[in-house]
Design a protein around this motif. Structure first.
Motif, PDB file in Angstrom:
ATOM      1  N   GLN A  17       0.842  -1.201   0.000  1.00  0.00           N
ATOM      2  CA  GLN A  17       0.000   0.000   0.000  1.00  0.00           C
ATOM      3  C   GLN A  17       0.879   1.253   0.000  1.00  0.00           C
ATOM      4  O   GLN A  17       0.616   2.205  -0.735  1.00  0.00           O
ATOM      5  N   GLY A  18       1.943   1.232   0.803  1.00  0.00           N
ATOM      6  CA  GLY A  18       2.863   2.371   0.832  1.00  0.00           C
ATOM      7  C   GLY A  18       3.496   2.617  -0.521  1.00  0.00           C
ATOM      8  O   GLY A  18       3.574   3.755  -0.991  1.00  0.00           O
ATOM      9  N   CYS A  19       3.940   1.552  -1.186  1.00  0.00           N
ATOM     10  CA  CYS A  19       4.614   1.763  -2.475  1.00  0.00           C
ATOM     11  C   CYS A  19       3.622   2.165  -3.557  1.00  0.00           C
ATOM     12  O   CYS A  19       3.949   2.951  -4.441  1.00  0.00           O
ATOM     13  N   GLN A  20       2.379   1.703  -3.479  1.00  0.00           N
ATOM     14  CA  GLN A  20       1.363   2.114  -4.461  1.00  0.00           C
ATOM     15  C   GLN A  20       1.033   3.604  -4.292  1.00  0.00           C
ATOM     16  O   GLN A  20       0.965   4.343  -5.277  1.00  0.00           O
ATOM     17  N   VAL A  21       0.860   4.017  -3.051  1.00  0.00           N
ATOM     18  CA  VAL A  21       0.527   5.424  -2.788  1.00  0.00           C
ATOM     19  C   VAL A  21       1.692   6.331  -3.194  1.00  0.00           C
ATOM     20  O   VAL A  21       1.491   7.366  -3.840  1.00  0.00           O
ATOM     21  N   LEU A  22       2.922   5.932  -2.858  1.00  0.00           N
ATOM     22  CA  LEU A  22       4.074   6.773  -3.211  1.00  0.00           C
ATOM     23  C   LEU A  22       4.317   6.801  -4.717  1.00  0.00           C
ATOM     24  O   LEU A  22       4.709   7.840  -5.257  1.00  0.00           O
ATOM     25  N   ARG A  23       4.077   5.709  -5.415  1.00  0.00           N
ATOM     26  CA  ARG A  23       4.202   5.705  -6.886  1.00  0.00           C
ATOM     27  C   ARG A  23       3.197   6.682  -7.492  1.00  0.00           C
ATOM     28  O   ARG A  23       3.507   7.473  -8.360  1.00  0.00           O
ATOM     29  N   LYS A  24       1.955   6.612  -6.998  1.00  0.00           N
ATOM     30  CA  LYS A  24       0.910   7.518  -7.488  1.00  0.00           C
ATOM     31  C   LYS A  24       1.268   8.968  -7.148  1.00  0.00           C
ATOM     32  O   LYS A  24       1.073   9.878  -7.950  1.00  0.00           O
ATOM     33  N   TYR A  25       1.812   9.171  -5.955  1.00  0.00           N
ATOM     34  CA  TYR A  25       2.230  10.507  -5.515  1.00  0.00           C
ATOM     35  C   TYR A  25       3.257  11.098  -6.485  1.00  0.00           C
ATOM     36  O   TYR A  25       3.153  12.266  -6.870  1.00  0.00           O
ATOM     37  N   VAL A  26       4.223  10.299  -6.900  1.00  0.00           N
ATOM     38  CA  VAL A  26       5.239  10.774  -7.844  1.00  0.00           C
ATOM     39  C   VAL A  26       4.567  11.268  -9.124  1.00  0.00           C
ATOM     40  O   VAL A  26       4.918  12.325  -9.666  1.00  0.00           O
ATOM     41  N   GLN A  27       3.579  10.527  -9.606  1.00  0.00           N
ATOM     42  CA  GLN A  27       2.877  10.918 -10.838  1.00  0.00           C
ATOM     43  C   GLN A  27       2.049  12.182 -10.635  1.00  0.00           C
ATOM     44  O   GLN A  27       2.092  13.108 -11.441  1.00  0.00           O
ATOM     45  N   VAL A  28       1.296  12.212  -9.545  1.00  0.00           N
ATOM     46  CA  VAL A  28       0.350  13.304  -9.321  1.00  0.00           C
ATOM     47  C   VAL A  28       1.047  14.610  -8.939  1.00  0.00           C
ATOM     48  O   VAL A  28       0.630  15.682  -9.366  1.00  0.00           O
ATOM     49  N   ILE A  29       2.131  14.534  -8.159  1.00  0.00           N
ATOM     50  CA  ILE A  29       2.817  15.767  -7.751  1.00  0.00           C
ATOM     51  C   ILE A  29       3.441  16.457  -8.965  1.00  0.00           C
ATOM     52  O   ILE A  29       3.453  17.682  -9.053  1.00  0.00           O
ATOM     53  N   ALA A  30       3.903  15.679  -9.927  1.00  0.00           N
ATOM     54  CA  ALA A  30       4.456  16.278 -11.150  1.00  0.00           C
ATOM     55  C   ALA A  30       3.359  17.025 -11.905  1.00  0.00           C
ATOM     56  O   ALA A  30       3.557  18.149 -12.374  1.00  0.00           O
ATOM     57  N   GLN A  31       2.195  16.402 -12.001  1.00  0.00           N
ATOM     58  CA  GLN A  31       1.055  17.045 -12.661  1.00  0.00           C
ATOM     59  C   GLN A  31       0.611  18.279 -11.869  1.00  0.00           C
ATOM     60  O   GLN A  31       0.356  19.343 -12.442  1.00  0.00           O
ATOM     61  N   ALA A  32       0.557  18.142 -10.550  1.00  0.00           N
ATOM     62  CA  ALA A  32       0.138  19.250  -9.693  1.00  0.00           C
ATOM     63  C   ALA A  32       1.081  20.442  -9.849  1.00  0.00           C
ATOM     64  O   ALA A  32       0.646  21.587  -9.935  1.00  0.00           O
ATOM     65  N   ALA A  33       2.373  20.162  -9.901  1.00  0.00           N
ATOM     66  CA  ALA A  33       3.348  21.243 -10.054  1.00  0.00           C
ATOM     67  C   ALA A  33       3.154  21.957 -11.390  1.00  0.00           C
ATOM     68  O   ALA A  33       3.161  23.190 -11.458  1.00  0.00           O
ATOM     69  N   ARG A  34       2.946  21.189 -12.456  1.00  0.00           N
ATOM     70  CA  ARG A  34       2.733  21.805 -13.787  1.00  0.00           C
ATOM     71  C   ARG A  34       1.506  22.696 -13.803  1.00  0.00           C
ATOM     72  O   ARG A  34       1.486  23.744 -14.430  1.00  0.00           O
ATOM     73  N   VAL A  35       0.454  22.266 -13.091  1.00  0.00           N
ATOM     74  CA  VAL A  35      -0.808  23.012 -13.103  1.00  0.00           C
ATOM     75  C   VAL A  35      -0.774  24.193 -12.143  1.00  0.00           C
ATOM     76  O   VAL A  35      -1.192  25.295 -12.472  1.00  0.00           O
ATOM     77  N   LEU A  36      -0.261  23.951 -10.938  1.00  0.00           N
ATOM     78  CA  LEU A  36      -0.354  24.982  -9.897  1.00  0.00           C
ATOM     79  C   LEU A  36       0.669  26.092 -10.049  1.00  0.00           C
ATOM     80  O   LEU A  36       0.352  27.256  -9.842  1.00  0.00           O
ATOM     81  N   LEU A  37       1.886  25.745 -10.402  1.00  0.00           N
ATOM     82  CA  LEU A  37       2.947  26.760 -10.385  1.00  0.00           C
ATOM     83  C   LEU A  37       2.624  27.998 -11.237  1.00  0.00           C
ATOM     84  O   LEU A  37       2.838  29.107 -10.786  1.00  0.00           O
ATOM     85  N   PRO A  38       2.079  27.830 -12.458  1.00  0.00           N
ATOM     86  CA  PRO A  38       1.733  29.044 -13.226  1.00  0.00           C
ATOM     87  C   PRO A  38       0.677  29.912 -12.524  1.00  0.00           C
ATOM     88  O   PRO A  38       0.681  31.128 -12.656  1.00  0.00           O
ATOM     89  N   HIS A  39      -0.214  29.270 -11.752  1.00  0.00           N
ATOM     90  CA  HIS A  39      -1.260  30.023 -11.044  1.00  0.00           C
ATOM     91  C   HIS A  39      -0.697  30.796  -9.862  1.00  0.00           C
ATOM     92  O   HIS A  39      -1.344  31.691  -9.346  1.00  0.00           O
ATOM     93  N   LEU A  40       0.498  30.420  -9.407  1.00  0.00           N
ATOM     94  CA  LEU A  40       1.078  31.075  -8.237  1.00  0.00           C
ATOM     95  C   LEU A  40       2.218  32.018  -8.600  1.00  0.00           C
ATOM     96  O   LEU A  40       2.786  32.655  -7.736  1.00  0.00           O
ATOM     97  N   SER A  41       2.550  32.060  -9.867  1.00  0.00           N
ATOM     98  CA  SER A  41       3.639  32.951 -10.267  1.00  0.00           C
ATOM     99  C   SER A  41       3.207  34.394 -10.112  1.00  0.00           C
ATOM    100  O   SER A  41       2.026  34.718 -10.302  1.00  0.00           O
ATOM    101  N   PRO A  42       4.151  35.238  -9.776  1.00  0.00           N
ATOM    102  CA  PRO A  42       3.805  36.658  -9.659  1.00  0.00           C
ATOM    103  C   PRO A  42       3.276  37.179 -10.982  1.00  0.00           C
ATOM    104  O   PRO A  42       3.710  36.724 -12.032  1.00  0.00           O
ATOM    105  N   PRO A  43       2.310  38.096 -10.937  1.00  0.00           N
ATOM    106  CA  PRO A  43       1.696  38.602 -12.183  1.00  0.00           C
ATOM    107  C   PRO A  43       2.693  39.290 -13.088  1.00  0.00           C
ATOM    108  O   PRO A  43       3.692  39.772 -12.674  1.00  0.00           O
TER     109      PRO A  43
END
Length: 177
Positions: A151-177
């Protein structure tokens, strides 16, 4: 509520936290696998396939409304925080001498909690959202050692995938105008 609770640099801090989690996720997953031993270190593709693991839906992208992105992020990191708690508890029991892994899990949890705090602040201040419905992962209490590790390795594998996607989506929304 919410006015004045946010530090002036809350957006920058949130951006850094997401970037840090993204930059360290793969190393955490690799170290986790190494510490679980066989068969996890050699057959992780099969054993850690996250397809059956619940994870909050993350259907936002760079063109999504900022509010929608922030809410999705909050749900994701609230879930992740609870999952990291489960994984850390299991590893303290199963691998009490794996100091580097336990330190990484604790640091990731600390960063995640700080991020949740900042997202709470931004949601409250910018959108008057004071509560978000979140779901938490399945507890590993009472499961076999193998199932806890899996369960730990499944969650962490998914985390690696999702955090990369989250960073791509969120970072532009948080950049200074």
């Amino acid at each position: 509520p919410g006015r004045g609770l946010c530090r002036s640099n809350v957006q920058e801090q949130t951006r850094r936290q997401v970037a840090l989690l993204n930059a360290t996720a793969q190393d955490l997953f690799s170290l986790y696998l190494k510490c679980q031993g066989e068969p996890f270190s050699s057959d992780s593709d099969k054993l850690c396939n996250p397809s059956g693991v619940f994870f909050p839906a993350f259907h936002v992208n760079r063109t999504s409304e900022r509010k929608e992105v922030m809410v999705a992020m909050y749900k994701l990191f609230a879930f992740l925080n609870a999952s990291l708690g489960n994984i850390t508890r299991d590893q303290e029991e199963l691998n009490p001498t794996a100091k580097e892994l336990l330190d990484r899990l604790h640091n990731t949890t600390k960063t995640t909690r700080g991020l949740i705090s900042n997202l709470t602040c931004l949601l409250c201040k910018n959108y008057n959202i004071f509560q978000v419905d979140v779901s938490y992962g399945e507890s590993s209490k009472g499961k076999s050692t193998f199932k806890k590790k899996q369960q730990g390795c499944q969650v962490l594998r998914k985390y690696v995938q999702v955090i990369a996607q989250a960073a791509r989506v969120l970072l532009p929304h948080l950049s200074p105008p």
